[in-house]
Design a protein around this motif. Structure first.
Motif, PDB file in Angstrom:
ATOM      1  N   PHE A  22       0.829  -1.202   0.000  1.00 38.89           N
ATOM      2  CA  PHE A  22       0.000   0.000   0.000  1.00 38.89           C
ATOM      3  C   PHE A  22       0.865   1.255   0.000  1.00 38.89           C
ATOM      4  CE2 PHE A  22      -2.318  -3.346   2.248  1.00 38.89           C
ATOM      5  CZ  PHE A  22      -3.514  -3.359   1.551  1.00 38.89           C
ATOM      6  N   THR A  23       0.344   2.319  -0.609  1.00 36.90           N
ATOM      7  CA  THR A  23       0.938   3.649  -0.509  1.00 36.90           C
ATOM      8  C   THR A  23      -0.006   4.471   0.354  1.00 36.90           C
ATOM      9  OG1 THR A  23       1.914   3.453  -2.710  1.00 36.90           O
ATOM     10  CG2 THR A  23       1.739   5.679  -1.773  1.00 36.90           C
ATOM     11  N   LEU A  24       0.517   5.009   1.431  1.00 39.61           N
ATOM     12  CA  LEU A  24      -0.292   5.789   2.376  1.00 39.61           C
ATOM     13  C   LEU A  24      -0.435   7.233   1.906  1.00 39.61           C
ATOM     14  CD1 LEU A  24       1.387   4.414   5.620  1.00 39.61           C
ATOM     15  CD2 LEU A  24      -0.615   3.514   4.423  1.00 39.61           C
ATOM     16  N   ALA A  25      -1.354   7.962   2.521  1.00 39.10           N
ATOM     17  CA  ALA A  25      -1.572   9.366   2.174  1.00 39.10           C
ATOM     18  C   ALA A  25      -0.288  10.182   2.339  1.00 39.10           C
ATOM     19  CB  ALA A  25      -2.685   9.956   3.043  1.00 39.10           C
ATOM     20  N   SER A  26       0.548   9.768   3.280  1.00 34.79           N
ATOM     21  CA  SER A  26       1.820  10.461   3.517  1.00 34.79           C
ATOM     22  C   SER A  26       2.836  10.184   2.412  1.00 34.79           C
ATOM     23  CB  SER A  26       2.406  10.017   4.860  1.00 34.79           C
ATOM     24  OG  SER A  26       2.741   8.635   4.809  1.00 34.79           O
ATOM     25  N   GLY A  27       2.530   9.207   1.535  1.00 34.91           N
ATOM     26  CA  GLY A  27       3.451   8.808   0.483  1.00 34.91           C
ATOM     27  C   GLY A  27       4.299   7.613   0.871  1.00 34.91           C
ATOM     28  N   ALA A  28       4.276   7.271   2.150  1.00 43.06           N
ATOM     29  CA  ALA A  28       5.060   6.127   2.633  1.00 43.06           C
ATOM     30  C   ALA A  28       4.470   4.819   2.111  1.00 43.06           C
ATOM     31  CB  ALA A  28       5.075   6.118   4.162  1.00 43.06           C
TER      32      ALA A  28
ATOM     33  N   LEU B 100     -11.698  20.005  20.139  1.00 42.08           N
ATOM     34  CA  LEU B 100     -11.048  18.700  20.089  1.00 42.08           C
ATOM     35  C   LEU B 100     -11.094  18.208  18.647  1.00 42.08           C
ATOM     36  CD1 LEU B 100      -9.928  16.027  21.388  1.00 42.08           C
ATOM     37  CD2 LEU B 100     -12.332  15.303  21.512  1.00 42.08           C
ATOM     38  N   VAL B 101      -9.939  17.944  18.073  1.00 38.30           N
ATOM     39  CA  VAL B 101      -9.877  17.389  16.724  1.00 38.30           C
ATOM     40  C   VAL B 101      -9.926  15.866  16.836  1.00 38.30           C
ATOM     41  CG1 VAL B 101      -8.456  17.150  14.636  1.00 38.30           C
ATOM     42  CG2 VAL B 101      -8.574  19.352  15.835  1.00 38.30           C
ATOM     43  N   VAL B 102     -10.729  15.232  15.990  1.00 36.29           N
ATOM     44  CA  VAL B 102     -10.752  13.770  15.920  1.00 36.29           C
ATOM     45  C   VAL B 102     -10.304  13.345  14.526  1.00 36.29           C
ATOM     46  CG1 VAL B 102     -12.499  13.449  17.704  1.00 36.29           C
ATOM     47  CG2 VAL B 102     -13.224  13.647  15.348  1.00 36.29           C
ATOM     48  N   GLU B 103      -9.503  12.290  14.511  1.00 35.62           N
ATOM     49  CA  GLU B 103      -8.966  11.761  13.260  1.00 35.62           C
ATOM     50  C   GLU B 103      -9.196  10.259  13.213  1.00 35.62           C
ATOM     51  OE1 GLU B 103      -7.910  12.638  10.469  1.00 35.62           O
ATOM     52  OE2 GLU B 103      -6.436  14.251  10.509  1.00 35.62           O
ATOM     53  N   ASP B 104      -9.137   9.706  12.020  1.00 35.95           N
ATOM     54  CA  ASP B 104      -9.275   8.270  11.880  1.00 35.95           C
ATOM     55  C   ASP B 104      -7.929   7.583  12.096  1.00 35.95           C
ATOM     56  OD1 ASP B 104      -8.287   9.259   9.470  1.00 35.95           O
ATOM     57  OD2 ASP B 104      -9.855   8.371   8.227  1.00 35.95           O
ATOM     58  N   VAL B 105      -6.978   7.839  11.217  1.00 33.45           N
ATOM     59  CA  VAL B 105      -5.642   7.248  11.322  1.00 33.45           C
ATOM     60  C   VAL B 105      -4.616   8.372  11.229  1.00 33.45           C
ATOM     61  CG1 VAL B 105      -3.983   5.660  10.256  1.00 33.45           C
ATOM     62  CG2 VAL B 105      -6.430   5.115  10.211  1.00 33.45           C
ATOM     63  N   ILE B 106      -3.648   8.360  12.130  1.00 29.22           N
ATOM     64  CA  ILE B 106      -2.560   9.342  12.053  1.00 29.22           C
ATOM     65  C   ILE B 106      -1.267   8.605  11.767  1.00 29.22           C
ATOM     66  CG2 ILE B 106      -1.144  10.959  13.376  1.00 29.22           C
ATOM     67  CD1 ILE B 106      -3.660  12.134  14.497  1.00 29.22           C
ATOM     68  N   THR B 107      -0.623   9.039  10.691  1.00 30.62           N
ATOM     69  CA  THR B 107       0.676   8.485  10.315  1.00 30.62           C
ATOM     70  C   THR B 107       1.726   9.554  10.619  1.00 30.62           C
ATOM     71  OG1 THR B 107      -0.363   7.096   8.624  1.00 30.62           O
ATOM     72  CG2 THR B 107       2.022   7.414   8.441  1.00 30.62           C
ATOM     73  N   SER B 108       1.920  10.495   9.698  1.00 30.96           N
ATOM     74  CA  SER B 108       2.872  11.590   9.915  1.00 30.96           C
ATOM     75  C   SER B 108       2.193  12.811  10.524  1.00 30.96           C
ATOM     76  CB  SER B 108       3.513  11.981   8.584  1.00 30.96           C
ATOM     77  OG  SER B 108       2.523  12.524   7.715  1.00 30.96           O
ATOM     78  N   ALA B 109       0.865  12.828  10.533  1.00 35.44           N
ATOM     79  CA  ALA B 109       0.029  13.925  11.058  1.00 35.44           C
ATOM     80  C   ALA B 109       0.041  15.164  10.174  1.00 35.44           C
ATOM     81  CB  ALA B 109       0.407  14.281  12.500  1.00 35.44           C
ATOM     82  N   GLY B 110       0.483  15.033   8.939  1.00 34.18           N
ATOM     83  CA  GLY B 110       0.535  16.183   8.032  1.00 34.18           C
ATOM     84  C   GLY B 110      -0.806  16.872   7.851  1.00 34.18           C
TER      85      GLY B 110
ATOM     86  N   ALA C  32       4.281   6.501  13.351  1.00 37.44           N
ATOM     87  CA  ALA C  32       5.214   6.846  12.278  1.00 37.44           C
ATOM     88  C   ALA C  32       5.553   8.335  12.285  1.00 37.44           C
ATOM     89  CB  ALA C  32       4.622   6.429  10.932  1.00 37.44           C
ATOM     90  N   GLY C  33       5.667   8.922  13.482  1.00 37.76           N
ATOM     91  CA  GLY C  33       6.086  10.318  13.576  1.00 37.76           C
ATOM     92  C   GLY C  33       4.978  11.313  13.844  1.00 37.76           C
TER      93      GLY C  33
END
Length: 174
Positions: free
Chosen positions: A19-25, A113-123, A150-151
């Protein structure tokens, strides 16, 4: 959180492959939270878990913010669970309608309060928090269903935001 981990696995949110993640990783696994957030039982469990986390951490907020598109169901469910109103943050300005970056009522000085689904790099989270802060919101905390470890936690700490995930990727992968 083992109940939530089991629910995420049972609904098929955890997938393996290339898979390629939204962060590009690149990643050998993907967490498709939309499979969880479109399942009423899992979405309710996520909302209940976030509401409990709000209670146990004694965080008081005026608004919840969801980022279009992935975290909108989460923000909606948490709003319904807690009675706290929510706003929707766009990633980019629309070229029609009002062109607003934030949909819903947000008053300067309100704690969000911010809610997110998945945080990778948090960009995208960092960008959205900037949009909220530019609109006068006070953002000190962010919840996510998953921390991919992942940061993202470090990036959020750098902008003065406490990161509280429900599940860490390492727990999901056990």
């Amino acid at each position: 959180m083992s109940v939530l981990v089991d629910a995420l696995k049972d609904c098929g949110a955890l997938q393996f492959g290339d898979f390629t993640l939204a962060s590009g990783a690149k990643s050998k696994y993907y967490i498709d939270i939309k499979k969880a957030s479109t399942n009423p039982k899992v979405l309710k469990l996520i909302a209940e878990s976030m509401a409990e986390q709000l209670h146990t951490t004694d965080i008081k907020v005026d608004r919840i913010a969801g980022i279009v598109l992935g975290s909108i169901p989460l923000a909606t469910a948490l709003s319904l669970e807690t009675g706290i109103p929510y706003v929707m943050v766009r990633k980019e300005k629309k070229d029609h309608g009002t062109g607003k970056m934030i949909e819903g009522v947000l008053n300067p000085g309100e704690k969000v309060l911010v809610v997110e689904d998945v945080i990778t790099s948090a960009g995208s989270s960092v960008t959205s928090i900037g949009i909220l802060r530019d609109a006068g919101a006070v953002v000190e905390d962010i919840f996510s269903v998953i921390d991919r470890e992942a940061g993202g936690a470090e990036a959020l700490k750098e902008i003065g935001v406490r990161f509280l995930p429900l599940v860490r990727a390492s727990e999901l992968l056990e």
